[in-house]
Scaffold this motif. Structure first.
Motif, PDB file in Angstrom:
ATOM      1  N   MET A 301      12.809 102.371  -4.179  1.00  0.00           N
ATOM      2  CA  MET A 301      13.142 101.868  -2.996  1.00  0.00           C
ATOM      3  C   MET A 301      11.728 101.327  -2.033  1.00  0.00           C
ATOM      4  O   MET A 301      11.588 100.373  -1.213  1.00  0.00           O
ATOM      5  CB  MET A 301      13.668 102.142  -2.173  1.00  0.00           C
ATOM      6  N   GLY A 302      10.326 101.886  -3.001  1.00  0.00           N
ATOM      7  CA  GLY A 302       9.258 101.202  -2.552  1.00  0.00           C
ATOM      8  C   GLY A 302       9.471  99.849  -3.388  1.00  0.00           C
ATOM      9  O   GLY A 302       8.972  99.286  -2.435  1.00  0.00           O
ATOM     10  N   VAL A 303       9.188  99.748  -4.282  1.00  0.00           N
ATOM     11  CA  VAL A 303       9.389  98.187  -4.644  1.00  0.00           C
ATOM     12  C   VAL A 303      10.196  97.297  -4.522  1.00  0.00           C
ATOM     13  O   VAL A 303       9.438  96.140  -4.013  1.00  0.00           O
ATOM     14  CB  VAL A 303       9.730  98.232  -6.326  1.00  0.00           C
ATOM     15  N   VAL A 304      11.132  97.924  -3.411  1.00  0.00           N
ATOM     16  CA  VAL A 304      12.428  96.235  -3.191  1.00  0.00           C
ATOM     17  C   VAL A 304      11.046  96.587  -1.976  1.00  0.00           C
ATOM     18  O   VAL A 304      11.572  95.139  -1.963  1.00  0.00           O
ATOM     19  CB  VAL A 304      13.689  96.924  -2.451  1.00  0.00           C
ATOM     20  N   THR A 305      10.983  97.646  -1.191  1.00  0.00           N
ATOM     21  CA  THR A 305       9.687  96.970   0.571  1.00  0.00           C
ATOM     22  C   THR A 305       8.675  96.369  -0.100  1.00  0.00           C
ATOM     23  O   THR A 305       8.510  95.357   0.512  1.00  0.00           O
ATOM     24  CB  THR A 305       9.846  98.315   0.820  1.00  0.00           C
ATOM     25  N   LEU A 306       7.904  96.321  -0.974  1.00  0.00           N
ATOM     26  CA  LEU A 306       6.369  96.508  -0.869  1.00  0.00           C
ATOM     27  C   LEU A 306       6.429  95.025  -1.695  1.00  0.00           C
ATOM     28  O   LEU A 306       5.831  93.949  -1.567  1.00  0.00           O
ATOM     29  CB  LEU A 306       5.588  96.964  -1.902  1.00  0.00           C
ATOM     30  N   PHE A 307       7.314  94.864  -2.446  1.00  0.00           N
ATOM     31  CA  PHE A 307       7.651  93.201  -3.153  1.00  0.00           C
ATOM     32  C   PHE A 307       8.594  92.485  -2.358  1.00  0.00           C
ATOM     33  O   PHE A 307       8.978  91.517  -3.604  1.00  0.00           O
ATOM     34  CB  PHE A 307       7.920  93.401  -4.393  1.00  0.00           C
ATOM     35  N   GLN A 308       9.254  93.355  -1.715  1.00  0.00           N
ATOM     36  CA  GLN A 308      10.132  92.301  -0.927  1.00  0.00           C
ATOM     37  C   GLN A 308      11.351  91.669  -1.374  1.00  0.00           C
ATOM     38  O   GLN A 308      11.560  90.157  -1.252  1.00  0.00           O
ATOM     39  CB  GLN A 308       9.451  90.471  -0.389  1.00  0.00           C
ATOM     40  N   LYS A 309      12.128  92.318  -2.409  1.00  0.00           N
ATOM     41  CA  LYS A 309      12.784  92.268  -3.854  1.00  0.00           C
ATOM     42  C   LYS A 309      14.375  92.225  -3.093  1.00  0.00           C
ATOM     43  O   LYS A 309      14.437  93.322  -1.904  1.00  0.00           O
ATOM     44  CB  LYS A 309      13.057  93.123  -4.749  1.00  0.00           C
ATOM     45  N   ARG A 310      15.000  92.053  -3.222  1.00  0.00           N
ATOM     46  CA  ARG A 310      16.330  91.377  -2.236  1.00  0.00           C
ATOM     47  C   ARG A 310      17.241  91.334  -3.350  1.00  0.00           C
ATOM     48  O   ARG A 310      17.482  91.286  -4.588  1.00  0.00           O
ATOM     49  CB  ARG A 310      16.970  90.398  -1.880  1.00  0.00           C
ATOM     50  N   VAL A 311      18.959  92.761  -2.773  1.00  0.00           N
ATOM     51  CA  VAL A 311      19.936  93.102  -3.754  1.00  0.00           C
ATOM     52  C   VAL A 311      20.743  92.181  -3.440  1.00  0.00           C
ATOM     53  O   VAL A 311      21.159  92.949  -1.513  1.00  0.00           O
ATOM     54  CB  VAL A 311      20.050  94.398  -4.304  1.00  0.00           C
ATOM     55  N   LEU A 312      22.037  91.150  -3.092  1.00  0.00           N
ATOM     56  CA  LEU A 312      22.809  90.705  -2.908  1.00  0.00           C
ATOM     57  C   LEU A 312      24.248  90.368  -3.498  1.00  0.00           C
ATOM     58  O   LEU A 312      23.993  90.430  -5.172  1.00  0.00           O
ATOM     59  CB  LEU A 312      22.429  89.375  -2.806  1.00  0.00           C
ATOM     60  N   GLY A 313      25.135  90.826  -2.521  1.00  0.00           N
ATOM     61  CA  GLY A 313      26.443  90.691  -3.084  1.00  0.00           C
ATOM     62  C   GLY A 313      27.040  89.116  -2.478  1.00  0.00           C
ATOM     63  O   GLY A 313      26.394  88.815  -1.927  1.00  0.00           O
ATOM     64  N   SER A 314      28.262  89.002  -3.388  1.00  0.00           N
ATOM     65  CA  SER A 314      28.449  88.106  -3.689  1.00  0.00           C
ATOM     66  C   SER A 314      29.883  88.210  -4.472  1.00  0.00           C
ATOM     67  O   SER A 314      30.294  88.072  -5.457  1.00  0.00           O
ATOM     68  CB  SER A 314      27.680  87.013  -4.611  1.00  0.00           C
ATOM     69  N   LEU A 315      30.854  87.446  -3.810  1.00  0.00           N
ATOM     70  CA  LEU A 315      32.537  87.724  -3.227  1.00  0.00           C
ATOM     71  C   LEU A 315      33.088  85.888  -3.639  1.00  0.00           C
ATOM     72  O   LEU A 315      32.376  85.319  -2.778  1.00  0.00           O
ATOM     73  CB  LEU A 315      33.404  88.401  -2.128  1.00  0.00           C
ATOM     74  N   TYR A 316      33.041  86.088  -4.630  1.00  0.00           N
ATOM     75  CA  TYR A 316      34.295  84.375  -4.881  1.00  0.00           C
ATOM     76  C   TYR A 316      32.346  83.743  -5.274  1.00  0.00           C
ATOM     77  O   TYR A 316      33.038  82.534  -4.586  1.00  0.00           O
ATOM     78  CB  TYR A 316      35.031  83.840  -3.838  1.00  0.00           C
ATOM     79  N   GLY A 317      31.401  83.969  -5.109  1.00  0.00           N
ATOM     80  CA  GLY A 317      30.078  82.900  -5.277  1.00  0.00           C
ATOM     81  C   GLY A 317      29.759  82.633  -3.978  1.00  0.00           C
ATOM     82  O   GLY A 317      29.334  81.221  -4.262  1.00  0.00           O
ATOM     83  N   GLU A 318      29.864  83.377  -2.793  1.00  0.00           N
ATOM     84  CA  GLU A 318      30.066  82.584  -1.327  1.00  0.00           C
ATOM     85  C   GLU A 318      30.435  81.292  -0.964  1.00  0.00           C
ATOM     86  O   GLU A 318      30.232  79.909  -0.325  1.00  0.00           O
ATOM     87  CB  GLU A 318      28.669  82.079  -1.258  1.00  0.00           C
ATOM     88  N   ALA A 319      31.208  80.727  -1.786  1.00  0.00           N
ATOM     89  CA  ALA A 319      32.981  79.823  -1.685  1.00  0.00           C
ATOM     90  C   ALA A 319      33.120  79.190  -1.239  1.00  0.00           C
ATOM     91  O   ALA A 319      33.884  79.793  -0.576  1.00  0.00           O
ATOM     92  CB  ALA A 319      32.921  79.204  -3.307  1.00  0.00           C
ATOM     93  N   ASN A 320      33.207  78.225  -0.808  1.00  0.00           N
ATOM     94  CA  ASN A 320      34.280  77.558   0.222  1.00  0.00           C
ATOM     95  C   ASN A 320      35.546  76.626  -0.645  1.00  0.00           C
ATOM     96  O   ASN A 320      35.770  75.234  -1.305  1.00  0.00           O
ATOM     97  CB  ASN A 320      34.191  76.378   1.404  1.00  0.00           C
ATOM     98  N   PRO A 321      36.462  77.235  -0.432  1.00  0.00           N
ATOM     99  CA  PRO A 321      37.592  76.946  -1.756  1.00  0.00           C
ATOM    100  C   PRO A 321      38.044  75.899  -2.357  1.00  0.00           C
ATOM    101  O   PRO A 321      38.366  74.745  -2.821  1.00  0.00           O
ATOM    102  CB  PRO A 321      38.844  77.859  -2.388  1.00  0.00           C
ATOM    103  N   ARG A 322      38.587  75.532  -0.738  1.00  0.00           N
ATOM    104  CA  ARG A 322      39.409  74.147   0.143  1.00  0.00           C
ATOM    105  C   ARG A 322      37.722  72.873  -0.676  1.00  0.00           C
ATOM    106  O   ARG A 322      38.170  71.961  -0.757  1.00  0.00           O
ATOM    107  CB  ARG A 322      39.979  73.877   1.161  1.00  0.00           C
ATOM    108  N   ALA A 323      37.062  72.910  -0.677  1.00  0.00           N
ATOM    109  CA  ALA A 323      35.639  72.000  -0.761  1.00  0.00           C
ATOM    110  C   ALA A 323      35.311  71.804  -1.940  1.00  0.00           C
ATOM    111  O   ALA A 323      35.304  70.900  -2.562  1.00  0.00           O
ATOM    112  CB  ALA A 323      34.459  72.600   0.486  1.00  0.00           C
ATOM    113  N   ASP A 324      34.670  73.516  -2.675  1.00  0.00           N
ATOM    114  CA  ASP A 324      34.008  73.937  -3.973  1.00  0.00           C
ATOM    115  C   ASP A 324      35.398  73.292  -5.076  1.00  0.00           C
ATOM    116  O   ASP A 324      34.477  73.164  -6.457  1.00  0.00           O
ATOM    117  CB  ASP A 324      34.191  74.928  -3.859  1.00  0.00           C
TER     118      ASP A 324
END
Length: 373
Positions: A301-324
């Motif tokens: 966890m310290g590495v996440v903070t000190l190196f400002q790394k990000r762990v991100l969830g992605s559902l359906y690639g954050e897509a807008n299906p009607r546009a994408d």
């Protein structure tokens, strides 16, 4: 009417080909003749019980990555007509809830009902011997026909082969969006894609189309090398250890801008190695599905903070299906997005188990079920 479908009666058991009684579409629904359905790993998660769901109380028809033709329109449907070609969006978009209204239609509130097997009104349209049968994600495309909410399908142009368009109902769109929307891949970047299946193939292509300089594909199946390079990967390795050393060399120690987890089954122990792949400020994108019982993650966890790394969830690639979905089909028509090359094999409905055996053995990028009518 009657339809043949692959039905799951009990977690861990094989799909069973059954004759199902199907009601006509009700208000806000359309009857779709499914022409094709991608064999996505999420249906295997469903079969194993990783996603929860109504079983064993209510059997469920699998399939959520479908494409077909509208053959009947229910009351109140505004934007679809008989004969329209459609792609299922495994996540519905009502257009009215807070998340749809703020541009996050992949998080539509209707998603709360996805694994109940019901329609959006909480009732059922399918039965076997008088007992209710559900449909995965409101879609149930492992069936010849289905009554589907208008919110769950996107109209497409008639010239696109439905056996390829179906891939945009989940896998390709999820992978592409994970790279473009969540990881925000861009020109000159270094992107690592872990897992080269249906979703990973989309992530590789998303990074390529976005202009990434280095795209490192990682898969334990050496036979996927040629396909990964065809999709746009600049390098292919078979382990995360090889990827870490390669990325360090390619970036002179800076490391990757993002690492996208597209493996078949996500495990908590994968997060720490993925974090080691990315630079300061870099992103680890969790796209793959983990069993709902998986609640232990290993990371410093310290590495996440000190190196400002990000762990991100992605559902359906954050897509807008009607546009994408239409956007991606335009890229396909223009030769920029590969769909034909993603389909490794086609199967009949009664070959669903063989299709998943091939997927689990690493023989397929994406198998597609072709329905007979």
């Amino acid at each position: 009417m009657k339809t043949k479908a692959a039905v799951l009666f009990e977690f861990g058991k094989p799909w069973s080909i059954e004759e199902v009684e199907l009601d006509p579409p009700k208000a806000g629904e359309v009857l779709v003749a499914w022409e094709a359905s991608g064999l996505c790993h999420s249906d295997e998660h469903l079969r194993l019980g990783d996603l929860g769901g109504p079983l064993p109380e209510v059997a469920i028809i699998g399939g959520h990555e479908g494409a077909g033709r509208v053959v009947e329109v229910g009351p109140g449907v505004q934007n679809l007509r008989e004969g329209d070609h459609v792609v299922a969006s495994f996540l519905p978009a009502c257009g009215r809830c807070h998340f749809c209204a703020t541009g996050q239609s992949n998080l539509c509130d209707l998603g709360a009902l996805l694994m109940t097997g019901t329609q959006t009104d909480g009732t059922f349209r399918r039965r076997i011997n008088g007992k209710n049968v559900g449909a995965m994600c409101f879609v149930g495309s492992f069936s010849q026909y289905g009554a589907v909410p208008e919110a769950s399908v996107v109209k497409i142009d008639d010239d696109i082969p439905l056996s390829r368009a179906c891939l945009l109902g989940c896998g390709i769109t999820t992978g592409w969006g994970s790279a473009v929307n969540t990881a925000k891949a861009g020109p000159g970047q270094t992107v690592v894609v872990l897992g080269c299946g249906g979703i990973g193939s989309g992530a590789i292509q998303g990074a390529r189309i976005a202009g990434a300089e280095h795209i490192v594909a990682v898969d334990i199946v050496e036979a996927k090398r040629e396909k990964a390079l065809q999709y746009g990967a600049t390098h292919f390795v078979t382990s995360i250890e090889e990827a870490t050393a390669l990325v360090a060399d390619l970036t002179r120690g800076v490391m990757a801008d993002s690492a996208i987890l597209c493996v078949g089954v996500l495990q908590g122990a994968m997060i720490e190695p993925a974090l080691n792949l990315v630079r300061k400020g870099g992103a680890v994108v969790m796209t793959a599905i983990a069993p709902l019982t998986e609640n232990q993650v290993t990371m410093t966890m310290g590495v996440v903070t000190l190196f400002q790394k990000r762990v991100l969830g992605s559902l359906y690639g954050e897509a807008n299906p009607r546009a994408d979905i239409p956007r991606l089909l335009r890229l396909y028509r223009d030769g920029q997005l590969m769909l034909d090359e993603v389909v490794t094999a086609e199967y009949r409905l009664d070959e669903v188990t063989k299709g998943y055996d091939d997927m689990l053995a690493g023989r397929n990028i994406r198998g597609v079920m072709i329905h007979e009518h």
